[in-house]
Write a protein that holds these residues in place. Structure first.
Motif, short mmCIF file in Angstrom:
data_model
loop_
_atom_site.label_atom_id
_atom_site.label_comp_id
_atom_site.label_asym_id
_atom_site.label_seq_id
_atom_site.Cartn_x
_atom_site.Cartn_y
_atom_site.Cartn_z
N LEU A 1 4.62 4.56 -4.40
CA LEU A 1 6.36 3.95 -3.80
C LEU A 1 6.87 3.53 -4.61
N GLU A 2 7.82 4.69 -4.86
CA GLU A 2 9.36 3.61 -5.84
C GLU A 2 10.46 3.67 -5.24
N PRO A 3 10.73 2.60 -4.88
CA PRO A 3 11.84 2.28 -4.55
C PRO A 3 13.39 2.61 -4.91
N MET A 4 14.51 3.14 -4.21
CA MET A 4 15.43 4.07 -4.59
C MET A 4 16.23 3.54 -4.85
N ASP A 5 16.78 2.59 -4.89
CA ASP A 5 17.84 1.07 -5.39
C ASP A 5 16.85 0.20 -5.71
N PRO A 6 15.99 0.19 -7.09
CA PRO A 6 15.39 -0.86 -8.18
C PRO A 6 15.99 -2.57 -7.64
N GLN A 7 17.03 -2.68 -7.62
CA GLN A 7 18.01 -3.78 -7.35
C GLN A 7 17.53 -4.29 -5.86
N LYS A 8 16.42 -3.57 -4.99
CA LYS A 8 16.58 -4.44 -4.00
C LYS A 8 15.32 -4.07 -3.68
N GLY A 9 14.66 -3.45 -4.30
CA GLY A 9 12.86 -3.59 -3.75
C GLY A 9 12.10 -3.14 -5.10
N CYS A 10 10.72 -3.22 -4.75
CA CYS A 10 9.91 -2.68 -6.58
C CYS A 10 9.12 -1.84 -5.96
N SER A 11 8.60 -1.47 -7.14
CA SER A 11 7.80 -0.37 -7.34
C SER A 11 6.21 -1.02 -6.25
N PRO B 1 8.69 3.17 3.31
CA PRO B 1 9.39 2.49 3.87
C PRO B 1 11.49 2.99 3.79
N ASP B 2 12.16 2.19 4.51
CA ASP B 2 13.71 2.27 3.79
C ASP B 2 13.90 2.28 2.65
N ASN B 3 14.66 2.89 1.79
CA ASN B 3 14.86 2.24 0.32
C ASN B 3 13.42 2.55 -0.47
N TYR B 4 12.65 3.34 0.18
CA TYR B 4 11.69 3.87 -0.39
C TYR B 4 11.46 5.72 -0.38
N ARG B 5 10.74 5.59 -1.88
CA ARG B 5 10.63 7.22 -1.62
C ARG B 5 9.23 7.67 -2.37
N VAL B 6 8.20 8.69 -2.24
CA VAL B 6 6.90 8.77 -1.95
C VAL B 6 6.71 9.37 -4.02
N VAL B 7 5.66 8.76 -4.73
CA VAL B 7 5.60 9.02 -5.83
C VAL B 7 4.52 10.20 -5.75
N ARG C 1 1.43 -1.43 -0.07
CA ARG C 1 0.02 -0.41 0.37
C ARG C 1 0.68 1.48 -0.40
N GLY C 2 0.27 2.77 -0.40
CA GLY C 2 0.77 3.38 -0.57
C GLY C 2 1.11 4.29 0.53
N PRO C 3 2.21 4.77 1.45
CA PRO C 3 2.14 6.09 3.03
C PRO C 3 0.48 6.20 3.30
N ALA C 4 0.31 6.24 4.65
CA ALA C 4 -0.67 6.35 5.02
C ALA C 4 -1.24 7.61 4.84
#
Length: 540
Positions: free
Chosen positions: A333-343, A293-299, A253-256
């Motif tokens: 949500l989008e991962p800042m490092d796409p090798q370590k997380g999925c959007s 979350p860690d490794n993520y930023r809001v879109v 889910r997106g950020p609360a």
């Protein structure tokens, strides 16, 4: 005599039981093999007849594949020796087996001990030079955790490049464990290549993810498994190449959003935020949603319905409060490092992605109109008890907020203030009208505190005597020089401004009864023509 008669019968029964037992234990048949030739180090599957025909068979029964070139049978490495339904036995030809010979293959069982009949297939073991090169496969395949039970979201395609005519294999749980040859050929299925051999140069294994939903917190990696891939040509298997499948965390889910709907109000994916017209607004990452979350930023999407034209942004929008309006924002949500997380929406259509996103409705409410107040100045004498100030709302849903003498700032109160009368001079109080959380401009209310002696005419004050003061029962007022052509107006008021007694006289002396008034302070106002004076009276 009796034993001699019964002995042949007993011996016959024992012989019959042994025959039946031997027959029950020799029905373990090894079926024809799927290959006729192989190489040292290669694995192949082995199947037997129904295990239920083995007397004493249980889950503790262990099976071993054996081979023989005409001499004694030798055991060879066997996987799934304790038979598991759905997973066949597989055996590996040892590297030191003499090549260039035909071998018989059979299965033996232990607990109970049963020697199986050999397969009708004679297996040729070729030399090591017949072993093909390993296939080409990525050392690491990344995949996102799945939201649903749909096949495309539960399986990960591992692509393998083969040589012409090769068959792929994937070993699960270790390079010498059981293998799967259930690969499919996407080029053949899409009919992009008509040549059967050519379209089979690329194969795919579908690896199960083992997950349906990610935990609500970030984990890296979510899961990781090691597989080994080989290719088989004419029964000879290549070396096995290691490949890893890494499952990446995907937010569910997106950020609360701020102020989400309660369960009995609506969907908690939707939040709300209110401003007043002209109020300072803040970027939405400050008060519009919770942390990523860690490794993520809001879109951010400032118009979800037109996302294709507006496009996403990582810069948090600032609501425009210059005019009343209502606007909806969408958060993903989008991962800042796409090798370590999925959007959040990776692999999904826009309509599906909107189901997992969160939303915030920002409402800018209009500024309320001003309350109405008296246009005349509110006047008091110094020391007089003041009444609470008053104003009137112009809206039935509005309330008044009083700010004392603060034109700006300060802390408002719903209680109207009483002007302070201890100091002489003008004062300005302020009141606003409030609807919801929004306030109107503040309206001034002017107050004037007159000095008690400041209204006196000096010449009149010199000829006026008031006694006794303090008094108990009556008060005598003497105005020297008052003639019949003049009249004096006497007025007694309390400290809240209420008139208690009025009298006009043309005599120099007048008596004012005080017995009906409670103890306390009073103000005696004396007017002769346009001249005025006053005295403070104390009643005991």
């Amino acid at each position: 005599m009796t034993y001699r008669i019964l002995w042949p019968i007993w011996a016959g029964l024992i012989f019959i039981c042994l025959v039946f037992r031997l027959q029950a234990q020799t029905v373990l048949e090894t079926k024809p093999l799927s290959i006729t030739a192989t190489c040292p180090g290669s694995s192949f599957t082995v199947s037997t007849s129904s295990l239920s025909t083995i007397e004493g068979y249980s889950t503790n029964t262990v099976f071993t594949v054996q081979i023989s070139d005409g001499g004694l049978y030798i055991d060879i490495p066997t996987k799934n020796p304790i038979f598991t339904y759905g997973i066949p036995m597989s055996a590996t030809i040892p590297a030191d087996v003499v090549a260039g010979r035909f071998y018989s293959v059979r299965v033996k069982a232990t607990n109970p001990d049963v020697i199986g009949m050999p397969s009708p297939t004679r297996l040729l073991v070729r030399g090591g030079e017949s072993k093909p090169a390993p296939p080409l496969v990525d050392s690491l395949t990344l995949a996102c955790d799945g939201y649903s039970s749909k096949d495309w979201d539960r399986y990960i395609p591992v692509k393998v490049k083969l040589i012409d005519g090769a068959e792929p294999r994937m070993y699960v749980g270790g390079q010498y464990n059981y293998f799967s040859d259930y690969a499919h050929y996407p080029y053949c299925e899409s009919h992009s290549i008509q040549d059967t051999i050519a379209c089979k140069t690329w194969a795919e294994f579908d690896v199960y993810k083992n997950y349906y939903n990610s935990p609500p917190y970030y984990v890296y990696p979510l899961d990781e498994k090691v597989y080994y891939v080989s290719q088989l040509v004419d029964g000879c298997e290549s070396e096995r190449v290691q490949t890893k499948v890494r499952i990446l965390w995907r937010p569910w889910r997106g950020p609360a959003p701020a102020n989400p709907w309660k369960s009995d109000e609506g969907d908690p994916r939707y939040g709300r935020l209110s401003y007043c017209q002209g109020e300072k607004a803040y970027p939405l990452n400050m008060n519009g949603h919770g942390p990523a979350p860690d490794n993520y930023r809001v879109v951010y999407y400032d118009n979800p319905a037109l996302y294709t034209s507006n496009g996403p942004t990582f810069d948090p929008p600032v609501p425009d409060t210059r005019t009343p309006n209502v606007k909806r924002y969408m958060f993903s949500l989008e991962p800042m490092d796409p090798q370590k997380g999925c959007s959040l929406n990776q692999g999904y259509s826009w309509s599906d992605a909107m189901f997992w996103a969160t939303f915030l409705t920002v409402t800018v409410n209009p500024t309320p109109s001003k309350p109405t107040t008296a246009t005349m100045v509110v006047s008091y004498y110094q020391g007089q008890v003041a009444m609470p100030l008053s104003a009137t709302t112009t809206d039935s849903t509005a309330s008044l907020v009083w700010y004392g003498t603060d034109a700006t700032g300060g802390e408002g109160s719903s209680v109207a203030p009483k002007p302070a009368t201890n100091q002489v001079g003008p004062a300005t109080y302020y009141v606003a009208q409030k609807i919801g959380s929004c306030e109107s401009e503040r309206v001034p209310v002017s107050v004037l505190i007159n000095p008690l002696l400041g209204i006196e005419d000096p010449t009149l004050a010199e000829v006026v005597e008031v006694f006794p003061n303090p008094t108990v029962s009556s008060l005598t007022i003497r105005i020297r020089g008052l003639t019949g052509q003049q009249s004096a107006r006497l007025e007694l008021v309390d400290l809240v401004g209420q008139s208690l007694y009025r009298k006009e006289t043309q005599q120099e002396t007048a008596v004012l009864p005080m017995t009906d008034y409670p103890n306390g302070s009073y103000l005696l106002l004396i007017n002769v023509g346009d001249r005025k004076t006053a005295r403070r009276i104390m009643k005991l």
